[in-house]
Design an enzyme around this catalytic site. Structure first.
Site, PDB file in Angstrom:
ATOM      1  N   ASN A 137      37.578  36.165  94.822  1.00 42.34           N
ATOM      2  CA  ASN A 137      37.876  36.019  93.657  1.00 42.34           C
ATOM      3  C   ASN A 137      37.502  37.331  92.793  1.00 42.34           C
ATOM      4  O   ASN A 137      36.195  37.360  92.715  1.00 42.34           O
ATOM      5  CB  ASN A 137      37.386  34.710  93.273  1.00 42.34           C
ATOM      6  N   LYS A 166      38.276  38.128  89.753  1.00 48.86           N
ATOM      7  CA  LYS A 166      37.825  37.966  88.455  1.00 48.86           C
ATOM      8  C   LYS A 166      38.408  39.047  87.422  1.00 48.86           C
ATOM      9  O   LYS A 166      39.495  39.506  87.871  1.00 48.86           O
ATOM     10  CB  LYS A 166      36.362  37.621  87.902  1.00 48.86           C
ATOM     11  N   GLY A 207      27.463  33.832  90.321  1.00 46.86           N
ATOM     12  CA  GLY A 207      27.020  35.136  89.853  1.00 46.86           C
ATOM     13  C   GLY A 207      25.506  35.004  89.346  1.00 46.86           C
ATOM     14  O   GLY A 207      25.116  36.322  88.842  1.00 46.86           O
ATOM     15  N   SER A 231      27.484  32.751  94.682  1.00 44.81           N
ATOM     16  CA  SER A 231      26.381  33.867  95.508  1.00 44.81           C
ATOM     17  C   SER A 231      26.453  33.977  96.913  1.00 44.81           C
ATOM     18  O   SER A 231      25.458  33.968  97.572  1.00 44.81           O
ATOM     19  CB  SER A 231      25.076  33.483  94.955  1.00 44.81           C
TER      20      SER A 231
END
Ligand code: PGA
Length: 247
Positions: free
Chosen positions: A6, A8, A166, A202
């Protein structure tokens, strides 16, 4: 094992091309890789990944089929740009864009109607976990976000504790195991068998083996670590080891 990247709102296009080319240059037995790039990159990423076996998905779509929705992207547009699936209900969208379970279900319904598969994200906040409500919160999200009548082969779920995204804080193996077990029971109650349940939050090269050793974890949704080809490859290699260990 399914390992999804991902990206983002990253990285710049020039880097994205090189990163996708690096992904495409590696292969991992027993692992299906998925890339969720920013929407404007989809066409180029589809070309870069051609022949690699890496699946492509959008990071979000609108619940309407088309129309006056400035700045939004439809499921049909994603499909026509080479996506086979779409990520829906990521906590960053639930939080920053106020997306409710009902909206997530509506988006998923439209995506399915347009021929896409859906990866629906669920996960509790730290406050909810500390209050002992994590499982109830996630179950309620599943009740509200997964459209009725969905077929198991078009659905994937990602359990992403909001406090682990994150932050470098990864959920403990026991927390992951308990939640994935609860999600598996919820799926069984809906008659949905064989739906992959990914963990996200994470995931890094140094914790992937431990996470993939959890029985009900079918892969990972990887944010930060997917922006470095070496790190993403190392996580995929852990996926290969886990797939081999499961036989
Ligand atoms: P992270 O993101 O790996 O950077 O924690 C995961 C996600 O949000 O999908």
């Amino acid at each position: 094992m399914i390992i999804a990247a991902n990206w983002k709102m990253n990285p710049p296009l020039a880097e994205a091309g090189a990163l996708a080319a690096a992904y495409a240059g590696a292969t991992f037995n027993g692992v299906t890789r998925v890339l969720f790039p920013p929407a404007p990159y989809l066409v180029q990423m589809a070309m870069r990944l051609d022949g690699s076996g890496i699946l492509l998905g959008g990071q979000d779509c609108h619940q309407a089929v088309s129309g006056a929705h400035t700045g939004d992207v439809s499921a049909a547009m994603l499909a026509s740009c080479g996506a086979g699936m779409v990520l829906i209900g990521h906590s960053e969208r639930r939080e920053a864009h106020g997306e409710s379970d009902g909206l997530v279900a509506a988006k998923a319904g439209t995506a399915l109607a347009e021929g896409l598969s859906v990866m629906i994200c669920v996960g509790e906040t730290l406050d909810q976990r500390e209050a002992g409500d994590a499982e109830a919160v996630v179950t309620a999200q599943l009740d509200g976000s997964v459209p009725d009548g969905i077929s198991a082969d078009r659905l994937m779920l990602a359990y992403e504790p909001v406090w682990a995204i994150g932050t470098g804080k990864v959920a403990g193996v026991e927390e992951i195991s308990d939640m994935h077990g609860a999600i598996r029971s919820w799926l069984a109650g809906r008659g949905l068998r064989g739906v992959p349940v990914l963990y996200g939050g994470s995931v890094k090269p140094d914790n992937a083996d431990a996470i993939f050793a959890v029985a009900d974890v079918d892969g990972a949704l990887v944010g930060g670590a997917s922006l470095k080809a070496a790190d993403f490859d190392a996580i995929c290699a852990a996926g290969t080891r886990a797939a081999a260990a499961r036989g």
